[in-house]
Enzyme design. Structure first.
Site, mmCIF file in Angstrom:
data_model
loop_
_atom_site.group_PDB
_atom_site.id
_atom_site.type_symbol
_atom_site.label_atom_id
_atom_site.label_comp_id
_atom_site.label_asym_id
_atom_site.label_seq_id
_atom_site.Cartn_x
_atom_site.Cartn_y
_atom_site.Cartn_z
ATOM 1 N N ASP A 7 0.880 -1.172 0.000
ATOM 2 C CA ASP A 7 0.000 0.000 0.000
ATOM 3 C C ASP A 7 0.915 1.219 0.000
ATOM 4 O O ASP A 7 1.370 1.669 1.044
ATOM 5 C CB ASP A 7 -0.893 -0.016 1.241
ATOM 6 C CG ASP A 7 -1.798 1.203 1.315
ATOM 7 O OD1 ASP A 7 -2.193 1.720 0.250
ATOM 8 O OD2 ASP A 7 -2.112 1.646 2.436
ATOM 9 N N GLU A 67 -1.493 -1.706 -4.508
ATOM 10 C CA GLU A 67 -2.747 -0.958 -4.624
ATOM 11 C C GLU A 67 -2.537 0.241 -5.539
ATOM 12 O O GLU A 67 -1.565 0.980 -5.392
ATOM 13 C CB GLU A 67 -3.215 -0.492 -3.245
ATOM 14 C CG GLU A 67 -4.596 0.141 -3.297
ATOM 15 C CD GLU A 67 -5.167 0.397 -1.925
ATOM 16 O OE1 GLU A 67 -5.974 -0.431 -1.474
ATOM 17 O OE2 GLU A 67 -4.780 1.406 -1.308
ATOM 18 N N ASP A 139 -2.066 1.153 7.354
ATOM 19 C CA ASP A 139 -1.326 0.908 6.118
ATOM 20 C C ASP A 139 -0.974 -0.566 5.960
ATOM 21 O O ASP A 139 -1.068 -1.122 4.859
ATOM 22 C CB ASP A 139 -0.056 1.767 6.078
ATOM 23 C CG ASP A 139 -0.397 3.249 6.141
ATOM 24 O OD1 ASP A 139 -0.991 3.748 5.176
ATOM 25 O OD2 ASP A 139 -0.091 3.877 7.165
#
Length: 175
Positions: A7, A67, A139
């Protein structure tokens, strides 16, 4: 198979590693890479690169999932986030790992059931699906969700291709 989810963010980049065996998922590790906000942009990107390389060396994943980021209202923030995302795509690719990207709504739908889930819902589902994943930062929870989303997509693709040649690689028509 071992999958790392990433991420990306310039300040904080979450990472999560899972083991995938058939339909079983097992938490391996997770964490957050931090860059020093007092340093210039290039140095911060190097910090992320070095941290990512260390994680990849330590946990030896077979594949990476990242992502995708959507545009923010602030163009400068969007550019910086894009640079951090570039590092997240580049580092595993340089090490020879296949890298797949997923939109946040696809990740959320895959792990929570709705594409508009809140961060708290994602974290709760990660603790449910991966019992060893406790005290997750937002996160790291998001990164684990990206890895789980990738595992679900791998599983779906494998079952669809069972007994067939992969049409993307070549072979007979599967229609």
């Amino acid at each position: 198979m071992r999958v790392i989810g990433l991420d990306p963010g310039l300040r904080l980049t979450g990472w999560g590693v899972i083991e995938v065996e058939g339909c079983r998922l097992r938490h391996v590790a997770n964490g957050t890479l931090r860059s020093d906000a007092t340093r210039d942009l290039a140095q911060r990107l190097v910090q992320l690169k070095d941290g990512m390389e260390a994680v990849l060396r330590d946990f030896l994943p077979d594949e990476a999932a990242v992502e995708e980021t959507l545009a923010n209202k602030n163009p400068a923030s969007t550019l910086k986030l894009g640079m951090a995302r570039g590092v997240a795509l580049l580092v595993p690719a340089l090490l020879g790992l296949p890298v797949t990207q997923y939109l946040p709504m696809i990740v959320k739908k895959s792990v929570v059931g709705t594409g508009h889930a809140k961060k708290e819902q994602v974290a709760m589902m990660m603790q449910h699906l991966l019992p060893g994943a406790v005290n997750l930062s937002p996160d790291a929870a998001d990164a684990l969700a990206v890895a789980v989303c990738h595992a679900h997509n791998l599983s779906t693709r494998r079952s669809w291709l069972a007994g067939r040649e992969d049409p993307l690689i070549g072979g007979r028509d599967v229609r």
